[in-house]
Design a protein around this motif. Structure first.
Motif, PDB file in Angstrom:
ATOM      1  N   ILE A 285      79.449  79.369  58.578  1.00 37.70           N
ATOM      2  CA  ILE A 285      78.538  80.402  58.964  1.00 37.70           C
ATOM      3  C   ILE A 285      79.514  81.807  59.355  1.00 37.70           C
ATOM      4  CG2 ILE A 285      76.567  79.433  59.445  1.00 37.70           C
ATOM      5  CD1 ILE A 285      76.861  80.441  62.367  1.00 37.70           C
ATOM      6  N   ASN A 286      79.141  83.166  59.204  1.00 39.05           N
ATOM      7  CA  ASN A 286      79.750  84.272  59.710  1.00 39.05           C
ATOM      8  C   ASN A 286      79.209  84.860  60.467  1.00 39.05           C
ATOM      9  OD1 ASN A 286      81.894  84.087  57.560  1.00 39.05           O
ATOM     10  ND2 ASN A 286      80.139  84.687  56.173  1.00 39.05           N
ATOM     11  N   GLU A 287      79.690  85.390  61.309  1.00 36.94           N
ATOM     12  CA  GLU A 287      78.864  86.417  62.724  1.00 36.94           C
ATOM     13  C   GLU A 287      79.389  87.669  62.319  1.00 36.94           C
ATOM     14  OE1 GLU A 287      79.246  85.163  67.312  1.00 36.94           O
ATOM     15  OE2 GLU A 287      81.044  85.906  66.619  1.00 36.94           O
ATOM     16  N   VAL A 288      78.278  88.651  62.374  1.00 41.15           N
ATOM     17  CA  VAL A 288      78.516  89.826  62.151  1.00 41.15           C
ATOM     18  C   VAL A 288      77.994  90.698  63.531  1.00 41.15           C
ATOM     19  CG1 VAL A 288      78.526  89.616  59.766  1.00 41.15           C
ATOM     20  CG2 VAL A 288      76.325  90.054  60.941  1.00 41.15           C
ATOM     21  N   ALA A 289      78.529  91.672  63.678  1.00 31.26           N
ATOM     22  CA  ALA A 289      78.120  92.822  64.866  1.00 31.26           C
ATOM     23  C   ALA A 289      77.135  93.830  64.219  1.00 31.26           C
ATOM     24  CB  ALA A 289      79.415  93.266  65.558  1.00 31.26           C
ATOM     25  N   VAL A 290      75.961  94.151  64.713  1.00 26.74           N
ATOM     26  CA  VAL A 290      74.989  94.800  64.218  1.00 26.74           C
ATOM     27  C   VAL A 290      74.976  95.828  65.231  1.00 26.74           C
ATOM     28  CG1 VAL A 290      72.771  95.038  63.069  1.00 26.74           C
ATOM     29  CG2 VAL A 290      74.117  93.210  62.306  1.00 26.74           C
ATOM     30  N   VAL A 291      75.029  97.161  64.832  1.00 29.48           N
ATOM     31  CA  VAL A 291      74.563  98.212  65.906  1.00 29.48           C
ATOM     32  C   VAL A 291      72.967  98.659  65.783  1.00 29.48           C
ATOM     33  CG1 VAL A 291      75.094 100.785  66.251  1.00 29.48           C
ATOM     34  CG2 VAL A 291      76.675  99.492  65.378  1.00 29.48           C
ATOM     35  N   LEU A 292      72.481  98.282  66.971  1.00 28.00           N
ATOM     36  CA  LEU A 292      71.024  98.600  67.034  1.00 28.00           C
ATOM     37  C   LEU A 292      70.670  99.976  66.967  1.00 28.00           C
ATOM     38  CD1 LEU A 292      70.306  96.088  69.876  1.00 28.00           C
ATOM     39  CD2 LEU A 292      70.113  95.592  67.526  1.00 28.00           C
ATOM     40  N   ALA A 293      69.512 100.336  66.232  1.00 29.43           N
ATOM     41  CA  ALA A 293      69.175 101.607  65.995  1.00 29.43           C
ATOM     42  C   ALA A 293      68.045 102.140  67.087  1.00 29.43           C
ATOM     43  CB  ALA A 293      68.386 101.667  64.437  1.00 29.43           C
ATOM     44  N   GLY A 294      67.812 103.257  67.142  1.00 27.36           N
ATOM     45  CA  GLY A 294      66.578 103.770  67.861  1.00 27.36           C
ATOM     46  C   GLY A 294      67.318 103.909  69.446  1.00 27.36           C
ATOM     47  N   GLU A 295      66.330 103.665  70.636  1.00 27.90           N
ATOM     48  CA  GLU A 295      66.899 103.675  71.862  1.00 27.90           C
ATOM     49  C   GLU A 295      67.879 102.833  72.137  1.00 27.90           C
ATOM     50  OE1 GLU A 295      63.552 101.414  74.452  1.00 27.90           O
ATOM     51  OE2 GLU A 295      62.800 103.098  73.195  1.00 27.90           O
ATOM     52  N   ASN A 296      68.051 101.774  71.400  1.00 30.78           N
ATOM     53  CA  ASN A 296      69.280 100.802  71.829  1.00 30.78           C
ATOM     54  C   ASN A 296      70.619 101.074  70.827  1.00 30.78           C
ATOM     55  OD1 ASN A 296      67.852  99.171  73.434  1.00 30.78           O
ATOM     56  ND2 ASN A 296      66.647  98.440  71.678  1.00 30.78           N
ATOM     57  N   ALA A 297      70.502 102.283  70.581  1.00 32.40           N
ATOM     58  CA  ALA A 297      71.935 102.520  69.601  1.00 32.40           C
ATOM     59  C   ALA A 297      73.101 102.490  70.128  1.00 32.40           C
ATOM     60  CB  ALA A 297      71.643 104.103  69.308  1.00 32.40           C
TER      61      ALA A 297
END
Length: 183
Positions: free
Chosen positions: A152-164
């Protein structure tokens, strides 16, 4: 149900072997022995499930009949004249080899769930998936091992909104893993 049972036993097997390795490095031989014995027990249950048998209370008698190799490691750990450290190291070596060879098949449920949609899955989403929720598994350890072996691959995702300002790690199957599982 069988795949879920396999995943639960494999998770216990992996967790106990990792803990045994840690205790061995810390020179906590009795704790390493205890953990490697627990790992062998999970490995034995896993072998029985793979054979279509239901693990019984007298599991070692069953294992001796279904998988003499695991039983031999159990005997090496419990009655060998070698030092405790040597016995633990020997059994740990066998466990680590088995973990590597069984990882993909025992974690098929996780890889299938990850492949069930286009977007990557977060740890909490996976934990709450109907197929995985309620299972006594160390999901983060399993995911870590699957990433290490490139299933599997691990990807970093930037959270949107107040958790930006936060980043969440998410997971998706490696292309190779999906094609291997379904071929």
């Amino acid at each position: 149900m069988r795949k879920q049972n396999q995943l639960v036993e494999f998770s216990g097997f992996l967790r106990a072997a990792v803990q045994a390795r840690h205790e061995l490095k810390e020179s906590n031989l009795m704790d390493a022995h205890s953990n490697i014995l627990r790992a062998l027990h999970h490995w034995g249950n896993l072998a029985l499930i793979e054979e279509g048998a239901v693990p019984e209370a007298t599991v070692w008698k069953q294992i001796k009949r279904y998988n003499p190799g695991i039983y031999k490691l159990y005997e090496e750990l419990t009655i060998s004249p070698e030092t405790l450290e040597q016995r633990v190291k020997l059994v740990l070596l066998g466990c680590e080899f088995s973990i590597g060879s069984k990882l993909k098949t025992c974690c098929e449920l996780i890889i299938d769930v990850l492949g069930s949609r286009e977007e990557a899955w977060g740890l909490s989403e996976l934990s709450n998936h109907p197929i995985l929720s309620g299972l006594e598994i160390d999901l983060s350890l399993l995911l870590q091992k699957l990433v290490t072996r490139d299933y599997i691959n691990e990807v970093a995702v930037v959270l949107a909104g107040e958790n930006a300002d936060r980043i969440e790690l998410k997971y998706r199957p490696a292309t190779r893993a999906l094609s291997e599982l379904h071929s």
